[in-house]
Design a protein around this motif. Sequence first.
Motif, mmCIF file in Angstrom:
data_model
loop_
_atom_site.group_PDB
_atom_site.id
_atom_site.type_symbol
_atom_site.label_atom_id
_atom_site.label_comp_id
_atom_site.label_asym_id
_atom_site.label_seq_id
_atom_site.Cartn_x
_atom_site.Cartn_y
_atom_site.Cartn_z
ATOM 1 N N ALA A 669 14.603 -51.816 -5.072
ATOM 2 C CA ALA A 669 14.410 -50.740 -6.121
ATOM 3 C C ALA A 669 14.030 -49.576 -5.284
ATOM 4 O O ALA A 669 14.029 -48.444 -5.603
ATOM 5 N N GLN A 670 13.031 -49.856 -4.278
ATOM 6 C CA GLN A 670 12.567 -48.629 -3.502
ATOM 7 C C GLN A 670 13.675 -47.971 -2.857
ATOM 8 O O GLN A 670 13.778 -46.736 -2.781
ATOM 9 N N ALA A 671 14.578 -48.593 -2.201
ATOM 10 C CA ALA A 671 15.477 -48.104 -1.554
ATOM 11 C C ALA A 671 16.713 -47.245 -2.339
ATOM 12 O O ALA A 671 17.152 -46.107 -2.179
ATOM 13 N N LEU A 672 16.974 -47.766 -3.496
ATOM 14 C CA LEU A 672 17.816 -47.132 -4.507
ATOM 15 C C LEU A 672 17.099 -45.951 -4.937
ATOM 16 O O LEU A 672 17.886 -44.704 -5.383
ATOM 17 N N ALA A 673 15.601 -45.900 -5.263
ATOM 18 C CA ALA A 673 15.077 -44.656 -5.479
ATOM 19 C C ALA A 673 15.064 -43.703 -4.647
ATOM 20 O O ALA A 673 14.778 -42.421 -4.772
ATOM 21 N N ALA A 674 14.850 -44.072 -3.444
ATOM 22 C CA ALA A 674 14.880 -43.331 -2.301
ATOM 23 C C ALA A 674 16.383 -42.409 -1.731
ATOM 24 O O ALA A 674 16.142 -41.437 -1.111
ATOM 25 N N GLN A 675 17.258 -43.006 -2.326
ATOM 26 C CA GLN A 675 18.636 -42.446 -1.850
ATOM 27 C C GLN A 675 19.051 -41.363 -2.540
ATOM 28 O O GLN A 675 18.482 -40.841 -3.769
ATOM 29 N N ASP A 676 19.893 -40.347 -2.364
ATOM 30 C CA ASP A 676 20.051 -39.212 -2.827
ATOM 31 C C ASP A 676 21.718 -38.917 -3.107
ATOM 32 O O ASP A 676 22.056 -37.906 -3.532
#
Length: 741
Positions: A669-676
């Motif tokens: 979830a954190q990685a998905l939130a960090a992608q642009d």
Amino acid sequence: MAKIIWSEIDEAPALATYAFLPIVQAFCKGTGVEVETKDISLAGRILANFPEKLTAEQKVADNLAELGELVQKPEANVIKLPNISASVPQLQAAITELQEKGYDVPTYPEEATTDADKVLQARYAKCLGSAVNPVLREGNSDRRAAASVKRFAQKNPHRMMKDWPAPGTSKCRVAHMDGGDFYETEKSVTMDKADTVKIQFVDAAGNVTVKKDGLALLEGEILDSSVMKVAELQAFYAKTEQEAKEKGVLLSLHLKATMMKISDPIMFGHAVKVYFKTALDKHADTLASIGANPNQGMGDILNKVNKLPADKKAEIEADINACYEGQAALAMVDSRKNITNLHVPNDVIVDASMPNVVRDGGCMWNKADELQDTIAMVPDRCYATIYREIIEDANKNGQFNPATMGSVANVGLMAQKAEEYGSHDKTFEAPSAGKFQVISAAGTVLLEQPVSTGDIYRSSQAKDIPVKDWVKLAVNRAKASGEPTIFWLDANRGHDTEIIKKVNKYLPEFDTAGLDIRIMDPVSAMKFSLVRVRKGENTISVTGNVLRDYLTDLFPILELGTSARMLSIVPLLAGGGLFETGAGGSAPKHVEQFLKEGHIRWDSLGEYCALVPSLEQAAAADKNPKAAILAETLDVAIGQYLENQKLPSRKVNEIDNRGGSFYLALYWAQALAAQDKDAAIKARFAEVAAKIVKNVDKIDAEFIDCQGSPVDVGGYFRPDPIKAAASMRPSATLNAIIDAM
């Protein structure tokens, strides 16, 4: 909409699915990727094969047959977890459980005395042994540790390795036959044109019995036949037992009575007959009358003896116990319960057991629950020699170091039931002296094997297209890795001689410039690989089906502590993908611990790793950038999972499988939130990640507080889905977040 099929299977990986799959389905929601389940468990296969007396609610679809059709289509995208390759005792236990749950399925007939029993045995054969893999593996395998997993293993080496004694002082060795085995007797032929053949048995008087008819072979297909001479097998067992006794070491037997569901149980039974000969010969008539079967191990015999009057039972048990006196001590499976290596055929499986002998310093467990040197019997030389070689290397050079050792990845020939694992319907026990023949449609004898009573005949195949694809896959892996790539093939073995011809034919069709590709016999290939392993260098093994299975347990267990963490990608011949998640040899012990104390130590890292290429395939097939983002960020999350050491502990009241999947979800979830790359995904998962982070301590506590007491999941082979889900999803806080997605 891309569809990923997630297989429902057995034991620990099945329980782990209850924890991880809801996370996967929630994360994929709205991305154009759908994750659907198909039940190919042992219980599911039984129910699918015997629907006649089931209620409408009890009937299940034949998911294995459905998947067998799917993997021959380009859209196939299947994640396949380890399933039970059932021995007869496992099949019987599953049937009993289903019957107790109210499923009206027939009891398995051990002795087929009537035509009806023979029909039942044939129908149940679809559930035994390697019933699943030959159906699904419509491609060859590329099996290796993901780079992040290997880096983690070297940075955080597992602690299970035990020292070998001073060089050359261990009494451990691998014992194998010197003649009369499948290796010596193997004969092979490559078909110069398509044909339909039959296998027949001709007795000494010339009477002919057709054992297999209508066997269709393609042009270029390799057909083998080989025989295990049981008189020489029994002599080998007796001689090795005497050696173990004289040397004061344990005696152990290492076969694969699950995948090789016809031949190896018979070979196992002969070991039981030899070791317990005095008692079994003395009570032969009585034991036969109660259906005691040495092929199912001493456990089956002791269970059947319970049917007898108390005095007769006591007499037989005393005679069996007397066999232990004055003979070599047997390696133990469970010393507390007095379960030996010869108790149940599926308790000691060679591909999982022999790496443990290496790992444990040449030892197995004795009846005092202590490690002791063992002579490991691996009767047939087709594969015994590779284990002999690594044992001799460890005795000379000491234990391997997980922190520094290199890897041996594998490219495996297994498509379209290649080689021995496809031999079950062509394996027979000789009813008398005579010969087995393979006869062409024109009446020509293609292959012939003389046999004595009880000899084990088997025949297997390897089609031409899978072999060419296997060579191509090996070249591609050599290019991608830049590492030496070795075909493990023995010119002195009938089958391998034919395979070598094909390798030499097809290699020039691919660009091999600058690549180090060699053909070596298995002993030389093992020596070459071990030298590199000890230097920290990597090598690619290119092998047939069985060696693929053995090597992808052997090296990962030493390197990673388990083969469950391996990545196995199977590019299907039709263009789809099968993504396997490691091995399940330790799964029964994990279930036992979970039911006893509510802690499940199964590591779903294999499932996490397999999902990445599955999502990548979904992205490519559908030109779906959202699926590609899921794959990229999951790979990042796996790295975090490893770096932060959120792998399951072996101890109760510490992180287990459920907690591991929770942290994987957090990092994903954190990685998905960090992608642009996708603003909608970013916003959605920023909210999810924030909710999890806010509650992380509470969720952590919920996963620990549920441990420490027995768990009831409503069944071993067919758990109650409500009970299993409740046990595997004990965090109400996390469930609320995931289910709201």
